[in-house]
Design a protein around this motif. Structure first.
Motif, mmCIF file in Angstrom:
data_model
loop_
_atom_site.group_PDB
_atom_site.id
_atom_site.type_symbol
_atom_site.label_atom_id
_atom_site.label_comp_id
_atom_site.label_asym_id
_atom_site.label_seq_id
_atom_site.Cartn_x
_atom_site.Cartn_y
_atom_site.Cartn_z
ATOM 1 N N VAL A 207 82.779 73.579 61.614
ATOM 2 C CA VAL A 207 83.969 72.789 61.288
ATOM 3 C C VAL A 207 84.438 72.007 62.510
ATOM 4 O O VAL A 207 84.805 70.828 62.413
ATOM 5 C CB VAL A 207 85.091 73.710 60.765
ATOM 6 N N ARG A 208 84.439 72.652 63.656
ATOM 7 C CA ARG A 208 84.913 71.971 64.870
ATOM 8 C C ARG A 208 83.960 70.881 65.342
ATOM 9 O O ARG A 208 84.362 69.977 66.075
ATOM 10 C CB ARG A 208 85.087 73.006 65.989
ATOM 11 N N GLY A 209 82.690 70.973 64.943
ATOM 12 C CA GLY A 209 81.718 69.981 65.382
ATOM 13 C C GLY A 209 81.533 68.807 64.439
ATOM 14 O O GLY A 209 80.618 68.000 64.630
ATOM 15 N N ILE A 210 82.385 68.682 63.436
ATOM 16 C CA ILE A 210 82.259 67.588 62.471
ATOM 17 C C ILE A 210 82.575 66.249 63.133
ATOM 18 O O ILE A 210 83.501 66.143 63.949
ATOM 19 C CB ILE A 210 83.203 67.829 61.273
ATOM 20 N N ASP A 211 81.823 65.235 62.760
ATOM 21 C CA ASP A 211 82.052 63.886 63.260
ATOM 22 C C ASP A 211 83.454 63.424 62.848
ATOM 23 O O ASP A 211 83.788 63.408 61.656
ATOM 24 C CB ASP A 211 81.003 62.938 62.679
ATOM 25 N N PRO A 212 84.317 63.034 63.820
ATOM 26 C CA PRO A 212 85.673 62.584 63.469
ATOM 27 C C PRO A 212 85.689 61.396 62.511
ATOM 28 O O PRO A 212 86.679 61.194 61.788
ATOM 29 C CB PRO A 212 86.275 62.203 64.823
ATOM 30 N N VAL A 213 84.614 60.601 62.496
ATOM 31 C CA VAL A 213 84.560 59.456 61.581
ATOM 32 C C VAL A 213 84.649 59.918 60.130
ATOM 33 O O VAL A 213 85.259 59.261 59.286
ATOM 34 C CB VAL A 213 83.274 58.642 61.829
ATOM 35 N N LEU A 214 84.028 61.061 59.821
ATOM 36 C CA LEU A 214 84.085 61.581 58.457
ATOM 37 C C LEU A 214 85.521 61.909 58.060
ATOM 38 O O LEU A 214 85.958 61.602 56.941
ATOM 39 C CB LEU A 214 83.207 62.826 58.341
ATOM 40 N N LEU A 215 86.257 62.530 58.966
ATOM 41 C CA LEU A 215 87.646 62.875 58.667
ATOM 42 C C LEU A 215 88.510 61.628 58.564
ATOM 43 O O LEU A 215 89.394 61.536 57.699
ATOM 44 C CB LEU A 215 88.192 63.814 59.749
ATOM 45 N N ASP A 216 88.263 60.651 59.432
ATOM 46 C CA ASP A 216 89.025 59.397 59.353
ATOM 47 C C ASP A 216 88.753 58.668 58.042
ATOM 48 O O ASP A 216 89.660 58.073 57.447
ATOM 49 C CB ASP A 216 88.663 58.493 60.538
ATOM 50 N N THR A 217 87.501 58.715 57.584
ATOM 51 C CA THR A 217 87.162 58.078 56.314
ATOM 52 C C THR A 217 87.888 58.754 55.156
ATOM 53 O O THR A 217 88.383 58.096 54.239
ATOM 54 C CB THR A 217 85.644 58.139 56.083
ATOM 55 N N ALA A 218 87.969 60.094 55.194
ATOM 56 C CA ALA A 218 88.697 60.816 54.144
ATOM 57 C C ALA A 218 90.174 60.437 54.147
ATOM 58 O O ALA A 218 90.783 60.279 53.078
ATOM 59 C CB ALA A 218 88.527 62.318 54.348
ATOM 60 N N ARG A 219 90.754 60.289 55.329
ATOM 61 C CA ARG A 219 92.168 59.879 55.393
ATOM 62 C C ARG A 219 92.345 58.461 54.866
ATOM 63 O O ARG A 219 93.338 58.157 54.202
ATOM 64 C CB ARG A 219 92.668 59.973 56.836
ATOM 65 N N THR A 220 91.377 57.598 55.158
ATOM 66 C CA THR A 220 91.457 56.219 54.675
ATOM 67 C C THR A 220 91.489 56.175 53.154
ATOM 68 O O THR A 220 92.216 55.372 52.554
ATOM 69 C CB THR A 220 90.269 55.405 55.205
ATOM 70 N N PHE A 221 90.718 57.046 52.514
ATOM 71 C CA PHE A 221 90.695 57.114 51.053
ATOM 72 C C PHE A 221 91.790 58.020 50.489
ATOM 73 O O PHE A 221 91.801 58.322 49.302
ATOM 74 C CB PHE A 221 89.323 57.610 50.579
ATOM 75 N N GLN A 222 92.700 58.444 51.383
ATOM 76 C CA GLN A 222 93.878 59.235 50.993
ATOM 77 C C GLN A 222 93.485 60.530 50.259
ATOM 78 O O GLN A 222 94.118 60.915 49.271
ATOM 79 C CB GLN A 222 94.822 58.396 50.124
ATOM 80 N N CYS A 223 92.468 61.174 50.762
ATOM 81 C CA CYS A 223 92.067 62.464 50.195
ATOM 82 C C CYS A 223 93.055 63.543 50.644
ATOM 83 O O CYS A 223 93.540 63.528 51.778
ATOM 84 C CB CYS A 223 90.667 62.853 50.665
ATOM 85 N N SER A 224 93.338 64.458 49.757
ATOM 86 C CA SER A 224 94.207 65.577 50.108
ATOM 87 C C SER A 224 93.487 66.501 51.071
ATOM 88 O O SER A 224 92.263 66.441 51.238
ATOM 89 C CB SER A 224 94.612 66.341 48.847
ATOM 90 N N ARG A 225 94.247 67.407 51.709
ATOM 91 C CA ARG A 225 93.636 68.327 52.669
ATOM 92 C C ARG A 225 92.634 69.257 51.980
ATOM 93 O O ARG A 225 91.579 69.562 52.535
ATOM 94 C CB ARG A 225 94.727 69.149 53.359
ATOM 95 N N THR A 226 92.985 69.680 50.767
ATOM 96 C CA THR A 226 92.075 70.568 50.043
ATOM 97 C C THR A 226 90.779 69.856 49.690
ATOM 98 O O THR A 226 89.678 70.407 49.867
ATOM 99 C CB THR A 226 92.746 71.087 48.762
ATOM 100 N N ARG A 227 90.894 68.614 49.209
ATOM 101 C CA ARG A 227 89.690 67.872 48.842
ATOM 102 C C ARG A 227 88.862 67.540 50.079
ATOM 103 O O ARG A 227 87.626 67.586 50.030
ATOM 104 C CB ARG A 227 90.069 66.598 48.100
ATOM 105 N N THR A 228 89.529 67.213 51.177
ATOM 106 C CA THR A 228 88.807 66.936 52.416
ATOM 107 C C THR A 228 88.053 68.176 52.889
ATOM 108 O O THR A 228 86.894 68.094 53.313
ATOM 109 C CB THR A 228 89.786 66.483 53.514
ATOM 110 N N LEU A 229 88.702 69.340 52.754
ATOM 111 C CA LEU A 229 88.080 70.579 53.189
ATOM 112 C C LEU A 229 86.848 70.907 52.360
ATOM 113 O O LEU A 229 85.802 71.299 52.899
ATOM 114 C CB LEU A 229 89.099 71.712 53.092
ATOM 115 N N LEU A 230 86.937 70.713 51.033
ATOM 116 C CA LEU A 230 85.850 71.095 50.145
ATOM 117 C C LEU A 230 84.769 70.026 50.032
ATOM 118 O O LEU A 230 83.587 70.352 49.860
ATOM 119 C CB LEU A 230 86.402 71.412 48.750
ATOM 120 N N SER A 231 85.152 68.744 50.099
ATOM 121 C CA SER A 231 84.199 67.666 49.854
ATOM 122 C C SER A 231 83.631 67.050 51.128
ATOM 123 O O SER A 231 82.599 66.385 51.072
ATOM 124 C CB SER A 231 84.871 66.555 49.023
ATOM 125 N N VAL A 232 84.299 67.235 52.256
ATOM 126 C CA VAL A 232 83.845 66.627 53.505
ATOM 127 C C VAL A 232 83.486 67.696 54.538
ATOM 128 O O VAL A 232 82.373 67.733 55.055
ATOM 129 C CB VAL A 232 84.920 65.671 54.083
#
Length: 218
Positions: free
Chosen positions: A109-134
């Motif tokens: 989890v700590r080694g995930i590319d920050p770009v993936l998390l930024d992309t999830a925020r851009t698409f306004q994904c919830s924290r739960t969906r980001t956790l499970l889908s990204v």
């Protein structure tokens, strides 16, 4: 030390007669329950610790306190609290397998590319969906690496627990044969145990290739 040919003959008799089904089923049931609980606890807690600094700060001291302890040294204490029976054996497997899964999940989890998390925020994904889908799919290679380590440790500890306090299973049977000096049969059952470990490794490799088919691709 019996000749390998005699051990092979005894092993053949065990397999043909179906004598291995009872002890093997007992051991695999205990292992499956303990290993399944260890993976569930390790992945869930690892994801939460990696995603939440509060949860990490709450559980990290406890994890680092228990993780370095040799799990075999905890077996006598578990007998005092849980008694001699399946509950103790399952708990031993959980303690053996949960920490490799937990640590690898946390690092994944700590080694995930920050770009993936930024992309999830851009698409306004919830924290739960980001956790499970990204987060979970991105960390899956590390999680599976931890599960592979936990697989071997869990199998070792369930055999040890059966040797110490079991009334059935491969571990109990191997030790009982050694005590009664049935050496040829003992080696034959050790061969059965080795086959179990190899089969579990092959099954895990098959599952690994289907869960993360993108691993190793450019």
């Amino acid at each position: 030390m019996p000749r390998p040919s005699l051990v092979g003959l005894t092993l053949w008799e065990i397999l043909v007669g179906g004598e291995f089904l009872g002890p093997l089923g007992h051991t695999l049931l205990l292992f499956a329950v303990g290993y399944g609980l260890a993976c569930l606890i390790g992945i869930t807690l690892g994801l939460l610790m990696g995603a939440s600094p509060v949860i990490y700060g709450l559980f990290e001291p406890l994890v680092e306190l228990i993780r370095p302890l040799p799990k075999s040294a905890l077996v006598p204490a578990l007998f005092l609290f849980l008694g001699i029976g399946p509950a103790t054996m399952v708990t031993v497997v959980v303690l053996a397998a949960v920490f490799p899964v937990l640590i690898n999940t946390l690092q994944g989890v700590r080694g995930i590319d920050p770009v993936l998390l930024d992309t999830a925020r851009t698409f306004q994904c919830s924290r739960t969906r980001t956790l499970l889908s990204v987060v979970l799919p991105a960390a899956m290679p590390m999680i599976l690496a931890g599960m592979r380590v936990g697989l071997g440790l869990g199998l070792v500890l369930v055999i040890l627990a059966e040797m110490l306090a079991g009334e059935s299973g491969l571990g109990y049977l191997i030790l009982d044969l050694q005590r009664s000096f049935q050496i040829r049969e003992m080696y034959a059952w050790i061969a059965v145990l080795a086959a179990v470990g190899g089969t579990l490794a092959v099954i895990f490799d098959w599952m690994d290739k289907r869960v993360v088919p993108w691993r190793g691709r450019a």
